[in-house]
Design a protein around this motif. Structure first.
Motif, PDB file in Angstrom:
ATOM      1  N   GLU A 160      -3.017  -2.686  -7.592  1.00  0.00           N
ATOM      2  CA  GLU A 160      -3.705  -1.749  -7.225  1.00  0.00           C
ATOM      3  C   GLU A 160      -2.843  -0.706  -6.492  1.00  0.00           C
ATOM      4  O   GLU A 160      -2.230  -0.663  -5.198  1.00  0.00           O
ATOM      5  CB  GLU A 160      -4.703  -1.687  -6.765  1.00  0.00           C
ATOM      6  CG  GLU A 160      -5.606  -0.113  -5.970  1.00  0.00           C
ATOM      7  CD  GLU A 160      -6.489  -0.508  -4.881  1.00  0.00           C
ATOM      8  OE1 GLU A 160      -6.661  -2.182  -4.689  1.00  0.00           O
ATOM      9  OE2 GLU A 160      -7.220   0.371  -4.687  1.00  0.00           O
TER      10      GLU A 160
ATOM     11  N   LYS B 133      -8.954   4.393  -8.496  1.00  0.00           N
ATOM     12  CA  LYS B 133      -8.879   3.154  -8.631  1.00  0.00           C
ATOM     13  C   LYS B 133      -9.555   2.043 -10.201  1.00  0.00           C
ATOM     14  O   LYS B 133      -9.589   1.788  -9.860  1.00  0.00           O
ATOM     15  CB  LYS B 133     -10.552   2.851  -7.316  1.00  0.00           C
ATOM     16  CG  LYS B 133      -9.303   3.434  -6.337  1.00  0.00           C
ATOM     17  CD  LYS B 133      -8.275   3.082  -5.617  1.00  0.00           C
ATOM     18  CE  LYS B 133      -7.697   3.188  -4.419  1.00  0.00           C
ATOM     19  NZ  LYS B 133      -6.809   2.750  -4.451  1.00  0.00           N
TER      20      LYS B 133
ATOM     21  N   LEU C  46      -4.712   5.062   8.863  1.00  0.00           N
ATOM     22  CA  LEU C  46      -3.851   4.953   8.157  1.00  0.00           C
ATOM     23  C   LEU C  46      -3.649   6.793   9.513  1.00  0.00           C
ATOM     24  O   LEU C  46      -3.542   6.043  10.584  1.00  0.00           O
ATOM     25  CB  LEU C  46      -3.428   6.525   7.368  1.00  0.00           C
ATOM     26  CG  LEU C  46      -3.873   5.609   5.314  1.00  0.00           C
ATOM     27  CD1 LEU C  46      -4.828   6.309   4.245  1.00  0.00           C
ATOM     28  CD2 LEU C  46      -3.089   5.074   4.906  1.00  0.00           C
TER      29      LEU C  46
ATOM     30  N   HIS D 201      -1.805   2.011  -4.116  1.00  0.00           N
ATOM     31  CA  HIS D 201      -2.068   2.982  -2.964  1.00  0.00           C
ATOM     32  C   HIS D 201      -1.317   4.341  -3.324  1.00  0.00           C
ATOM     33  O   HIS D 201      -2.692   4.906  -2.985  1.00  0.00           O
ATOM     34  CB  HIS D 201      -2.768   1.553  -2.111  1.00  0.00           C
ATOM     35  CG  HIS D 201      -3.512   0.884  -2.324  1.00  0.00           C
ATOM     36  ND1 HIS D 201      -4.793   0.743  -1.917  1.00  0.00           N
ATOM     37  CD2 HIS D 201      -2.972  -0.562  -2.858  1.00  0.00           C
ATOM     38  CE1 HIS D 201      -5.307  -0.438  -2.157  1.00  0.00           C
ATOM     39  NE2 HIS D 201      -4.559  -0.313  -2.443  1.00  0.00           N
TER      40      HIS D 201
ATOM     41  N   HIS E 232      -9.871   8.605   6.394  1.00  0.00           N
ATOM     42  CA  HIS E 232      -8.691   7.813   5.657  1.00  0.00           C
ATOM     43  C   HIS E 232      -7.464   8.490   5.818  1.00  0.00           C
ATOM     44  O   HIS E 232      -6.649   7.528   6.663  1.00  0.00           O
ATOM     45  CB  HIS E 232      -9.273   8.086   4.411  1.00  0.00           C
ATOM     46  CG  HIS E 232      -8.977   6.910   3.191  1.00  0.00           C
ATOM     47  ND1 HIS E 232      -8.398   5.477   4.553  1.00  0.00           N
ATOM     48  CD2 HIS E 232      -8.020   6.330   2.024  1.00  0.00           C
ATOM     49  CE1 HIS E 232      -7.714   4.429   3.949  1.00  0.00           C
ATOM     50  NE2 HIS E 232      -7.443   5.066   1.986  1.00  0.00           N
TER      51      HIS E 232
ATOM     52  N   HIS F 109       0.634  -1.060  -0.088  1.00  0.00           N
ATOM     53  CA  HIS F 109       0.210  -0.160  -0.068  1.00  0.00           C
ATOM     54  C   HIS F 109       0.649   1.343   0.294  1.00  0.00           C
ATOM     55  O   HIS F 109       0.810   2.565  -0.763  1.00  0.00           O
ATOM     56  CB  HIS F 109      -1.262   0.092   1.308  1.00  0.00           C
ATOM     57  CG  HIS F 109      -2.034  -0.750   1.339  1.00  0.00           C
ATOM     58  ND1 HIS F 109      -3.132   0.207   0.702  1.00  0.00           N
ATOM     59  CD2 HIS F 109      -2.125  -2.081   0.458  1.00  0.00           C
ATOM     60  CE1 HIS F 109      -4.142  -0.762   0.321  1.00  0.00           C
ATOM     61  NE2 HIS F 109      -3.522  -2.415   0.508  1.00  0.00           N
ATOM     62  N   HIS F 110       1.927   1.318   1.119  1.00  0.00           N
ATOM     63  CA  HIS F 110       2.161   3.093   1.133  1.00  0.00           C
ATOM     64  C   HIS F 110       4.116   2.829   0.961  1.00  0.00           C
ATOM     65  O   HIS F 110       5.011   1.998   2.339  1.00  0.00           O
ATOM     66  CB  HIS F 110       1.564   3.013   2.519  1.00  0.00           C
ATOM     67  CG  HIS F 110       0.915   3.430   2.607  1.00  0.00           C
ATOM     68  ND1 HIS F 110      -0.309   2.217   3.725  1.00  0.00           N
ATOM     69  CD2 HIS F 110      -0.561   4.209   2.146  1.00  0.00           C
ATOM     70  CE1 HIS F 110      -2.236   2.895   2.633  1.00  0.00           C
ATOM     71  NE2 HIS F 110      -2.455   4.040   2.143  1.00  0.00           N
TER      72      HIS F 110
ATOM     73  N   HIS G  87      -2.185  -1.428   7.735  1.00  0.00           N
ATOM     74  CA  HIS G  87      -2.345  -0.371   7.176  1.00  0.00           C
ATOM     75  C   HIS G  87      -1.659   0.656   7.073  1.00  0.00           C
ATOM     76  O   HIS G  87      -1.186   1.637   6.072  1.00  0.00           O
ATOM     77  CB  HIS G  87      -3.446  -0.404   6.110  1.00  0.00           C
ATOM     78  CG  HIS G  87      -4.453   0.334   5.385  1.00  0.00           C
ATOM     79  ND1 HIS G  87      -4.333   1.577   5.298  1.00  0.00           N
ATOM     80  CD2 HIS G  87      -4.382  -0.383   4.045  1.00  0.00           C
ATOM     81  CE1 HIS G  87      -4.734   1.572   4.760  1.00  0.00           C
ATOM     82  NE2 HIS G  87      -4.446   0.933   3.236  1.00  0.00           N
TER      83      HIS G  87
ATOM     84  N   LEU H 284     -10.475  11.365   0.357  1.00  0.00           N
ATOM     85  CA  LEU H 284      -9.567  10.440   1.700  1.00  0.00           C
ATOM     86  C   LEU H 284      -8.258  11.476   1.711  1.00  0.00           C
ATOM     87  O   LEU H 284      -7.765  10.876   2.523  1.00  0.00           O
ATOM     88  CB  LEU H 284      -8.765   9.127   0.021  1.00  0.00           C
ATOM     89  CG  LEU H 284     -10.156   9.035  -0.866  1.00  0.00           C
ATOM     90  CD1 LEU H 284      -9.934   7.291  -1.107  1.00  0.00           C
ATOM     91  CD2 LEU H 284     -11.531   8.616   0.656  1.00  0.00           C
ATOM     92  N   HIS H 285      -7.641  11.745   1.002  1.00  0.00           N
ATOM     93  CA  HIS H 285      -5.973  12.011   1.095  1.00  0.00           C
ATOM     94  C   HIS H 285      -5.667  13.491   0.551  1.00  0.00           C
ATOM     95  O   HIS H 285      -6.515  14.160  -0.474  1.00  0.00           O
ATOM     96  CB  HIS H 285      -5.619  11.201   0.565  1.00  0.00           C
ATOM     97  CG  HIS H 285      -5.369   9.345   1.334  1.00  0.00           C
ATOM     98  ND1 HIS H 285      -4.643   8.940   1.683  1.00  0.00           N
ATOM     99  CD2 HIS H 285      -5.686   8.258  -0.269  1.00  0.00           C
ATOM    100  CE1 HIS H 285      -5.590   7.869   1.899  1.00  0.00           C
ATOM    101  NE2 HIS H 285      -6.063   7.872   0.486  1.00  0.00           N
TER     102      HIS H 285
ATOM    103  N   GLY I 230      -7.894   7.612  -5.460  1.00  0.00           N
ATOM    104  CA  GLY I 230      -8.709   7.211  -4.362  1.00  0.00           C
ATOM    105  C   GLY I 230      -6.507   8.281  -3.605  1.00  0.00           C
ATOM    106  O   GLY I 230      -6.954   9.628  -3.427  1.00  0.00           O
ATOM    107  N   HIS I 231      -5.057   7.444  -3.355  1.00  0.00           N
ATOM    108  CA  HIS I 231      -4.528   8.634  -2.806  1.00  0.00           C
ATOM    109  C   HIS I 231      -3.858  10.030  -3.740  1.00  0.00           C
ATOM    110  O   HIS I 231      -4.251   9.539  -5.338  1.00  0.00           O
ATOM    111  CB  HIS I 231      -3.045   8.440  -3.142  1.00  0.00           C
ATOM    112  CG  HIS I 231      -3.154   7.790  -1.435  1.00  0.00           C
ATOM    113  ND1 HIS I 231      -2.624   7.757   0.021  1.00  0.00           N
ATOM    114  CD2 HIS I 231      -3.852   6.492  -0.562  1.00  0.00           C
ATOM    115  CE1 HIS I 231      -2.418   7.376   0.884  1.00  0.00           C
ATOM    116  NE2 HIS I 231      -3.354   6.139   0.372  1.00  0.00           N
TER     117      HIS I 231
HETATM  118 CU1  K7E Z   1      -6.103   2.524  -0.981  1.00  0.00          CU
HETATM  119 CU2  K7E Z   1      -3.524   4.832   2.148  1.00  0.00          CU
HETATM  120 CU3  K7E Z   1      -4.583   1.672   1.442  1.00  0.00          CU
HETATM  121 CU4  K7E Z   1      -6.267   5.604   0.474  1.00  0.00          CU
HETATM  122  S1  K7E Z   1      -5.088   3.341   0.958  1.00  0.00           S
HETATM  123  S2  K7E Z   1      -7.195   4.775  -1.607  1.00  0.00           S
END
Ligand code: K7E
Ligand code: CUA
Length: 765
Positions: A504, A465, A243, A506, A335, A124-125, A173, A401-402, A443-444
């Motif tokens: 995917e 995504k 996160l 992330h 998130h 993921h990160h 995660h 989200l981010h 997503g990010h």
């Molecule tokens: Cu997909 Cu940082 Cu694991 Cu948000 S996470 S999109």
């Protein structure tokens, strides 16, 4: 056309004949013609000119993307979005021999859980190592959500060096996130489970015995490894932690982790209970965990932790008593939690809220100092009120989200998953500045060095995504879409769609390309996974094979264009170990190695020693060969593994009769003289130019000289054989001389072309 005449033809062309004549045969196409033919607008051209990197030029930034379910890392350039490398991390990667040679198998072994290989990962990160909160270009870390693991990649060679397993989590995660000097790599659990390993606890005991946590993996920069013994975990309530981010500058020493199911709901749709998604979003708020990790490390050093499955764990009651753990309500099912570059604010985006909430670190500290809490959670952790700590709440849109930050003061970008947009906003004033649509469901997002104390601005990448209609269809499973956005002006401009066909991704991080200084070659005989000399390494001329009962161990070498040894003899049932050292010093001269049907493969870059090991459990004849097209005689870079039956008696085979005579030998000698003339002319060209001003050419010249140096021994041998009128060996050794010449000529031509393309100047005699 044999190779020699091909070389000569190339030389003639390089000398400047032909090209002009060819190009004038085509009518020139204007920019307008191309636009019309391809249906491009002015806006398209502008976007293209911002992403196009002409041949031979390099990107400004290098991005390290999670490879998602592939368990790998994808490296690409920005703004061109050209893929540069896949790095094998949790998953075997055949090209790099990752998981197919002994050195890398040792790394993957570190990722075993309960004694079993886990050959996939859910990355993921990625996180780049930092010094004083800025990327230093030394290391990369990445997590595996499915199997709670963390990997360390060394950016001197872009290879995975270590995988560690979290001994108390079952998923994670909230990692990898580094503290400002990479003292620790933060990794938070996701789905709460009992810490005790292989212990069944009924879901009815969820509140009492299931736990979340945050692990602080100690990073030893000198060793380039996680120091498991000095790492520790904070026990947390079973709130489904998500996160994390590390504080910096103003908030250095603290870290922040959010959660999305403080309802502690345990599902059970099959028993008629409402599903998780309803149960986990029933309350209006969840909790952000505020943790003083510096003090936590001191508590561990003072012996206040207890060992669980071998890891130091600070129990919740200790954290509460020592005042290192606090909670703050945050809008429903958040998130991202992202600290601003100055460390003064923390942005939390609640997926089910249209706002982002900006918390003030100063206000958080004031509340803690004043002991001003609105209550305690069921575990006795003090809860600071949202009102006391909020700086601003800003309405951005659906599904935030981010968040990432710009080089411009107070400017942030937040992904809006449901709206499929990026919002540009001001976190100081709390107002929206611009919005842009992406394709689709972001997503990010990531700005250049946007999670450091010193963001670089310029570009933003939206990690979408869904790609839906963006690319040529390739079946129901679509690639993901990384979209490049220009953020250097007030209005954002969408520049480019890049399909990601490997899982995917992330999150992705990007560093100024100038900060990366990877090596070109290893010190000869290096085990790249340990960075230590390999026990299997030998120098040229020291190659040998050791035979002991049931074992054959080969200490060999690789160089254009031969593998030493060229035959390996074994008896069925023997354990075969083959160490091979690539003796090359030249840039990009990698050799690969495999043995037919034994499922081994290794990639030997210049200087590296690789080892493959297997049981020769089948009688027979198995070719082995170099798997990289390394030279004109690459196909001849071969050998045989001969696996004989037990008790096999050697039979005398009549020696082959000579195939060559004096005329053949004389022909070879003439060919050598002709080739030497070609080499001399190339050398003449190079040395008459200022080649020493071009380090790449100097390296090529060294390599060519090296190849010519090897010629001496073969020359002595053909002359000696000729003296004895052994025309067979004389002809073949002469051929070997020519082989070295061809390699030298090949390198020389590369150097000559380079000089021509880079405007080298003639120098006076
Ligand atoms: Cu997909 Cu940082 Cu694991 Cu948000 S996470 S999109
Ligand atoms: Cu070495 Cu092909």
């Amino acid at each position: 056309m044999n190779l020699f005449t091909k070389q000569t033809a190339t030389l003639a062309l390089a000398a400047g004949m032909g090209f002009a004549a060819v190009s004038s045969a085509w009518s020139a196409e204007s920019l307008q013609d191309v636009m019309k033919r391809r249906g491009l607008s002015q806006q398209d051209l502008l976007a293209a000119s911002k992403t196009y990197v002409p041949t031979g030029k390099r990107d400004e930034f290098v991005a390290f993307s999670s490879g998602g379910q592939s368990g790998q890392v994808i490296v690409y350039g920005i703004p061109s979005m050209r893929i540069l490398k896949y790095i094998g991390v949790f998953t075997p990667e055949p090209w790099q021999g990752y998981g197919f040679d002994e050195e890398s198998k040792e790394v993957l072994k570190g990722g075993r859980i309960d004694g079993k290989d886990i050959t996939w990962g859910d990355t993921h990160h990625p996180a780049l190592s930092e010094t004083n909160g800025k990327y230093d270009g030394q290391f990369l870390f990445i997590n595996d959500k499915a199997n709670p693991r963390l990997a360390v990649i060394d950016l001197r060679d872009f290879e995975t060096k270590q995988i560690v397993v979290n001994p108390i989590f079952k998923s994670e995660h909230g990692g990898a996130f580094v503290t400002p000097n990479t003292d620790y790599v933060i990794e938070a659990s996701q789905y709460a489970t009992p810490f005790a390993n292989k212990k069944f606890v009924p879901l009815e005991r969820f509140n009492e015995e299931y736990r979340g946590g945050v692990t602080y993996w100690k990073f030893d920069r000198k060793e380039g490894k996680i120091d498991v013994k000095k790492s520790f975990t904070l026990e947390l309530p079973p709130y489904s932690q998500d996160l994390s981010d590390a504080g910096k500058l103003a908030s250095d020493g603290w870290s922040f982790t959010n959660s999305f199911c403080t309802e502690r709901y345990v599902g059970g749709i099959e028993k008629g209970r409402p599903p998780y998604e309803a149960g986990c979003s029933a309350k209006d708020t969840d909790y952000m965990h505020v943790i003083n990790w510096k003090k936590a490390a001191e508590l561990v050093a003072a012996g206040k932790a207890k060992k669980v499955n071998g890891m130091d764990v600070i129990p919740m009651d200790v954290s509460i008593k020592e005042g290192i753990l606090f909670l703050i309500p945050e809008p429903k099912s958040p998130h991202g939690v992202d600290v601003t570059p100055d460390g003064k604010f923390i942005t939390v985006a609640g997926k089910l809220d249209t706002h982002v909430s900006v918390y003030s670190f100063e206000k958080i500290m004031a509340a803690i100092k004043a002991g001003k809490f609105e209550g305690k959670d069921p575990y006795g952790i003090p809860v600071i009120s949202m009102q006391d700590t909020l700086h601003k709440q800003v309405q951005l849109g659906l599904g935030p989200l981010h968040t990432q930050y710009d080089s411009k003061k107070c400017v942030a970008y937040t992904s809006l998953y449901v709206d499929s947009q990026v919002a540009k906003w001001d976190y100081c004033e709390g107002k929206v500045l611009d919005k842009i649509s992406i394709h689709y469901n972001i997503g990010h997002l990531m700005t250049m060095e946007g999670d450091t104390v010193d963001p670089k601005g310029h570009y933003l990448v939206a990690l979408n995504k869904l790609a839906i209609d963006r690319f040529n269809p390739v079946g129901p499973l679509h690639p993901q879409n990384h979209q490049l956005i220009d953020i250097s002006n007030d209005k954002m401009q969408l520049l480019y769609d890049m399909p990601i066909p490997l899982g995917e991704p992330h999150y992705v991080v990007a560093i100024d390309a100038k900060m990366l200084k990877p090596g070109i070659r290893y010190k000869v005989g290096t085990n790249s996974r340990t960075d230590k000399p390999s026990a299997g390494a030998v120098r040229a001329g020291e190659e040998h094979t050791d035979k002991k009962a049931g074992k054959v161990e080969v200490f060999g070498t690789l160089i254009r264009s031969h593998i030493t040894p060229e035959t390996i003899e074994a008896t069925v049932g023997d354990e075969i170990t083959i160490h091979l050292t690539n003796l090359e010093r030249a840039e990009d001269e990698t050799h690969g190695f495999t043995v037919s049907t034994y499922n081994v493969h290794a990639s030997a870059e210049p200087g590296k020693t690789v080892t493959v090991k297997f049981k020769a459990d089948k009688e027979g004849v198995y070719p082995y060969y170099c798997t990289e097209f390394c030279s004109a005689l690459h196909l001849e870079m071969q050998g045989y593994l001969l696996v004989k039956p037990k008790g096999y008696k050697e039979v005398k085979v009549a020696a082959a009769k000579a195939d060559y005579n004096k005329a053949d030998y004389d022909k070879q000698v003439k060919k050598i003289a002709d080739t030497q003339a070609v080499i001399d002319s190339v050398v003449g060209f190079i040395t008459s130019h200022n080649y020493k001003d071009f380090p790449d050419v100097v390296a090529l010249v060294e390599d060519a000289t090296d190849q010519l140096g090897r010629m001496k021994e073969a020359k002595a041998k053909h002359e000696e054989s000729a003296k004895k009128q052994d025309w067979q060996n004389a002809t073949l050794w002469a051929e070997q001389v020519w082989q070295y010449q061809v390699k030298a000529a090949d390198i020389g031509l590369r150097a000559k072309t380079y000089l021509e393309e880079h405007g080298a100047k003639k120098v006076g005699k």
